[in-house]
Design a protein around this motif. Structure first.
Motif, PDB file in Angstrom:
ATOM      1  N   LYS A 173       0.808  -1.213   0.000  1.00 18.22           N
ATOM      2  CA  LYS A 173       0.000   0.000   0.000  1.00 18.22           C
ATOM      3  C   LYS A 173       0.848   1.272   0.000  1.00 18.22           C
ATOM      4  O   LYS A 173       0.659   2.149  -0.833  1.00 18.22           O
ATOM      5  N   HIS A 174       1.781   1.381   0.945  1.00 18.84           N
ATOM      6  CA  HIS A 174       2.543   2.625   1.086  1.00 18.84           C
ATOM      7  C   HIS A 174       3.447   2.880  -0.114  1.00 18.84           C
ATOM      8  O   HIS A 174       3.563   4.015  -0.583  1.00 18.84           O
ATOM      9  N   GLU A 175       4.067   1.832  -0.610  1.00 17.71           N
ATOM     10  CA  GLU A 175       4.909   1.952  -1.798  1.00 17.71           C
ATOM     11  C   GLU A 175       4.065   2.388  -3.002  1.00 17.71           C
ATOM     12  O   GLU A 175       4.460   3.253  -3.782  1.00 17.71           O
ATOM     13  N   ALA A 176       2.869   1.816  -3.131  1.00 18.20           N
ATOM     14  CA  ALA A 176       1.971   2.154  -4.243  1.00 18.20           C
ATOM     15  C   ALA A 176       1.542   3.609  -4.169  1.00 18.20           C
ATOM     16  O   ALA A 176       1.560   4.322  -5.176  1.00 18.20           O
ATOM     17  N   LEU A 177       1.150   4.053  -2.984  1.00 12.32           N
ATOM     18  CA  LEU A 177       0.698   5.443  -2.841  1.00 12.32           C
ATOM     19  C   LEU A 177       1.831   6.424  -3.113  1.00 12.32           C
ATOM     20  O   LEU A 177       1.603   7.505  -3.653  1.00 12.32           O
ATOM     21  N   GLY A 178       3.059   6.050  -2.774  1.00 15.69           N
ATOM     22  CA  GLY A 178       4.215   6.884  -3.103  1.00 15.69           C
ATOM     23  C   GLY A 178       4.408   7.010  -4.599  1.00 15.69           C
ATOM     24  O   GLY A 178       4.697   8.103  -5.117  1.00 15.69           O
ATOM     25  N   LEU A 179       4.227   5.917  -5.329  1.00 17.75           N
ATOM     26  CA  LEU A 179       4.363   5.956  -6.788  1.00 17.75           C
ATOM     27  C   LEU A 179       3.223   6.728  -7.441  1.00 17.75           C
ATOM     28  O   LEU A 179       3.423   7.376  -8.471  1.00 17.75           O
ATOM     29  N   VAL A 180       2.046   6.674  -6.847  1.00 19.47           N
ATOM     30  CA  VAL A 180       0.894   7.412  -7.379  1.00 19.47           C
ATOM     31  C   VAL A 180       1.181   8.914  -7.341  1.00 19.47           C
ATOM     32  O   VAL A 180       0.828   9.647  -8.263  1.00 19.47           O
ATOM     33  N   GLU A 181       1.848   9.357  -6.286  1.00 17.11           N
ATOM     34  CA  GLU A 181       2.173  10.782  -6.144  1.00 17.11           C
ATOM     35  C   GLU A 181       3.126  11.257  -7.236  1.00 17.11           C
ATOM     36  O   GLU A 181       3.115  12.432  -7.592  1.00 17.11           O
ATOM     37  N   SER A 182       3.937  10.349  -7.783  1.00 15.21           N
ATOM     38  CA  SER A 182       4.884  10.741  -8.836  1.00 15.21           C
ATOM     39  C   SER A 182       4.169  11.089 -10.135  1.00 15.21           C
ATOM     40  O   SER A 182       4.722  11.783 -10.981  1.00 15.21           O
ATOM     41  N   GLY A 183       2.929  10.600 -10.303  1.00 15.03           N
ATOM     42  CA  GLY A 183       2.123  10.945 -11.470  1.00 15.03           C
ATOM     43  C   GLY A 183       2.504  10.164 -12.719  1.00 15.03           C
ATOM     44  O   GLY A 183       3.373   9.309 -12.713  1.00 15.03           O
ATOM     45  N   GLY A 184       1.810  10.487 -13.813  1.00 14.66           N
ATOM     46  CA  GLY A 184       2.083   9.867 -15.097  1.00 14.66           C
ATOM     47  C   GLY A 184       1.581   8.444 -15.243  1.00 14.66           C
ATOM     48  O   GLY A 184       2.056   7.716 -16.106  1.00 14.66           O
ATOM     49  N   ILE A 185       0.641   8.042 -14.421  1.00 12.53           N
ATOM     50  CA  ILE A 185       0.135   6.670 -14.471  1.00 12.53           C
ATOM     51  C   ILE A 185      -1.177   6.650 -15.247  1.00 12.53           C
ATOM     52  O   ILE A 185      -2.098   7.402 -14.950  1.00 12.53           O
ATOM     53  N   ASP A 186      -1.231   5.772 -16.259  1.00 13.31           N
ATOM     54  CA  ASP A 186      -2.431   5.637 -17.095  1.00 13.31           C
ATOM     55  C   ASP A 186      -3.352   4.518 -16.631  1.00 13.31           C
ATOM     56  O   ASP A 186      -4.544   4.534 -16.909  1.00 13.31           O
ATOM     57  N   ALA A 187      -2.774   3.508 -15.974  1.00 16.13           N
ATOM     58  CA  ALA A 187      -3.561   2.330 -15.595  1.00 16.13           C
ATOM     59  C   ALA A 187      -2.965   1.690 -14.351  1.00 16.13           C
ATOM     60  O   ALA A 187      -1.771   1.825 -14.077  1.00 16.13           O
TER      61      ALA A 187
ATOM     62  N   ARG B 195      -5.629  -8.954  -2.567  1.00 13.13           N
ATOM     63  CA  ARG B 195      -5.062  -9.233  -1.250  1.00 13.13           C
ATOM     64  C   ARG B 195      -3.578  -8.884  -1.264  1.00 13.13           C
ATOM     65  O   ARG B 195      -2.798  -9.502  -1.967  1.00 13.13           O
ATOM     66  N   LEU B 196      -3.218  -7.900  -0.465  1.00 14.07           N
ATOM     67  CA  LEU B 196      -1.825  -7.468  -0.358  1.00 14.07           C
ATOM     68  C   LEU B 196      -1.316  -7.814   1.034  1.00 14.07           C
ATOM     69  O   LEU B 196      -1.220  -6.958   1.907  1.00 14.07           O
ATOM     70  N   GLY B 197      -1.047  -9.082   1.264  1.00 10.43           N
ATOM     71  CA  GLY B 197      -0.621  -9.521   2.590  1.00 10.43           C
ATOM     72  C   GLY B 197      -1.745  -9.302   3.578  1.00 10.43           C
ATOM     73  O   GLY B 197      -2.847  -9.822   3.407  1.00 10.43           O
ATOM     74  N   ALA B 198      -1.482  -8.504   4.601  1.00  4.31           N
ATOM     75  CA  ALA B 198      -2.491  -8.244   5.627  1.00  4.31           C
ATOM     76  C   ALA B 198      -3.480  -7.158   5.203  1.00  4.31           C
ATOM     77  O   ALA B 198      -4.505  -6.966   5.843  1.00  4.31           O
ATOM     78  N   VAL B 199      -3.185  -6.451   4.112  1.00  6.18           N
ATOM     79  CA  VAL B 199      -4.031  -5.347   3.653  1.00  6.18           C
ATOM     80  C   VAL B 199      -5.009  -5.843   2.589  1.00  6.18           C
ATOM     81  O   VAL B 199      -4.628  -6.563   1.671  1.00  6.18           O
ATOM     82  N   ASP B 200      -6.245  -5.452   2.717  1.00  9.35           N
ATOM     83  CA  ASP B 200      -7.247  -5.748   1.697  1.00  9.35           C
ATOM     84  C   ASP B 200      -7.076  -4.719   0.587  1.00  9.35           C
ATOM     85  O   ASP B 200      -7.279  -3.520   0.804  1.00  9.35           O
ATOM     86  N   GLY B 201      -6.686  -5.187  -0.597  1.00  9.50           N
ATOM     87  CA  GLY B 201      -6.456  -4.285  -1.723  1.00  9.50           C
ATOM     88  C   GLY B 201      -7.672  -3.456  -2.086  1.00  9.50           C
ATOM     89  O   GLY B 201      -7.554  -2.353  -2.622  1.00  9.50           O
ATOM     90  N   MET B 202      -8.860  -3.981  -1.780  1.00  7.13           N
ATOM     91  CA  MET B 202     -10.098  -3.252  -2.099  1.00  7.13           C
ATOM     92  C   MET B 202     -10.156  -1.918  -1.362  1.00  7.13           C
ATOM     93  O   MET B 202     -10.750  -0.976  -1.858  1.00  7.13           O
ATOM     94  N   THR B 203      -9.520  -1.826  -0.192  1.00  9.89           N
ATOM     95  CA  THR B 203      -9.545  -0.572   0.559  1.00  9.89           C
ATOM     96  C   THR B 203      -8.747   0.520  -0.145  1.00  9.89           C
ATOM     97  O   THR B 203      -8.923   1.697   0.164  1.00  9.89           O
ATOM     98  N   LEU B 204      -7.883   0.139  -1.072  1.00 17.56           N
ATOM     99  CA  LEU B 204      -7.091   1.123  -1.820  1.00 17.56           C
ATOM    100  C   LEU B 204      -7.863   1.748  -2.985  1.00 17.56           C
ATOM    101  O   LEU B 204      -7.487   2.820  -3.462  1.00 17.56           O
ATOM    102  N   ILE B 205      -8.906   1.075  -3.454  1.00 18.22           N
ATOM    103  CA  ILE B 205      -9.601   1.539  -4.654  1.00 18.22           C
ATOM    104  C   ILE B 205     -10.097   2.980  -4.527  1.00 18.22           C
ATOM    105  O   ILE B 205      -9.816   3.796  -5.413  1.00 18.22           O
ATOM    106  N   PRO B 206     -10.807   3.364  -3.446  1.00 20.68           N
ATOM    107  CA  PRO B 206     -11.273   4.757  -3.380  1.00 20.68           C
ATOM    108  C   PRO B 206     -10.137   5.783  -3.408  1.00 20.68           C
ATOM    109  O   PRO B 206     -10.241   6.812  -4.078  1.00 20.68           O
ATOM    110  N   THR B 207      -9.039   5.489  -2.716  1.00 22.85           N
ATOM    111  CA  THR B 207      -7.899   6.413  -2.701  1.00 22.85           C
ATOM    112  C   THR B 207      -7.279   6.524  -4.087  1.00 22.85           C
ATOM    113  O   THR B 207      -6.978   7.631  -4.562  1.00 22.85           O
ATOM    114  N   LEU B 208      -7.089   5.380  -4.747  1.00 18.40           N
ATOM    115  CA  LEU B 208      -6.517   5.397  -6.089  1.00 18.40           C
ATOM    116  C   LEU B 208      -7.444   6.119  -7.060  1.00 18.40           C
ATOM    117  O   LEU B 208      -6.987   6.869  -7.928  1.00 18.40           O
TER     118      LEU B 208
END
Length: 174
Positions: A33-47, A53-66
């Protein structure tokens, strides 16, 4: 196309990233999660390809933030634990598509490009047997219970010895 691949399984992530690169994509990789959100801040992402399931984190919880940070990006949820309620929830949260592992790189690329990934009718070899689905469900619950047999048996509503017999068997074929 610049793709952010969020997957905690290092081997699968590296393999899919290589396959997408061979198909002309630029791929950024994140294991959590944290690594992904850091890369999102860099911008330029099309997809985005997001593991459910990301280990202990439910990947679905990232969808609204992304979705909030990259509203224009195609967002594909990739999971080994597919279900109709899971697919509906992913789409409700903002995912554009929902693919089951093992999805081929061509299926992932088609989903990223907004093309249909579904075959008109699954072949008999594509449909897992009931025994296989039971085995996968037991494995998922066992994982959720951190490998504790007693807790898993209780969560499944079966006797502990019955669970141990089922776990001793080899996984059924697809």
């Amino acid at each position: 196309m610049n793709v952010l691949l969020i997957e905690d399984d290092d081997g699968f992530r590296a393999t899919l990233a290589l396959a997408l690169r061979r198909r002309g994509c630029e791929v950024l990789q994140a294991a959590g999660k944290h690594e992904a959100l850091g890369l999102v801040e860099s911008g330029g992402i099309d997809a985005i390809v997001l593991d459910m399931r990301l280990g202990a984190v439910d990947g679905m919880t990232l969808i609204p933030t992304l979705r909030q940070k990259l509203p224009q990006a195609r967002l594909i949820v990739l999971t080994g634990y597919g279900s109709i309620p899971g697919a509906l929830e992913a789409v409700r949260l903002g995912a554009d598509d929902y693919l089951l592992k093992p999805a081929s790189a061509d299926q992932v690329l088609a989903a990223l490009q907004g093309r249909s990934t579904a075959s008109p009718r699954p072949s008999a070899n594509d449909v897992p047997s009931l025994a296989r689905l039971e085995w996968e469900h037991i494995q998922r619950v066992l994982h959720d219970c951190d490998g504790n047999i007693s807790h898993t048996a209780e969560a499944l509503g079966i006797d502990r010895r019955t669970l141990q017999r089922k776990l001793a068997k080899m996984p059924p074929g697809m």
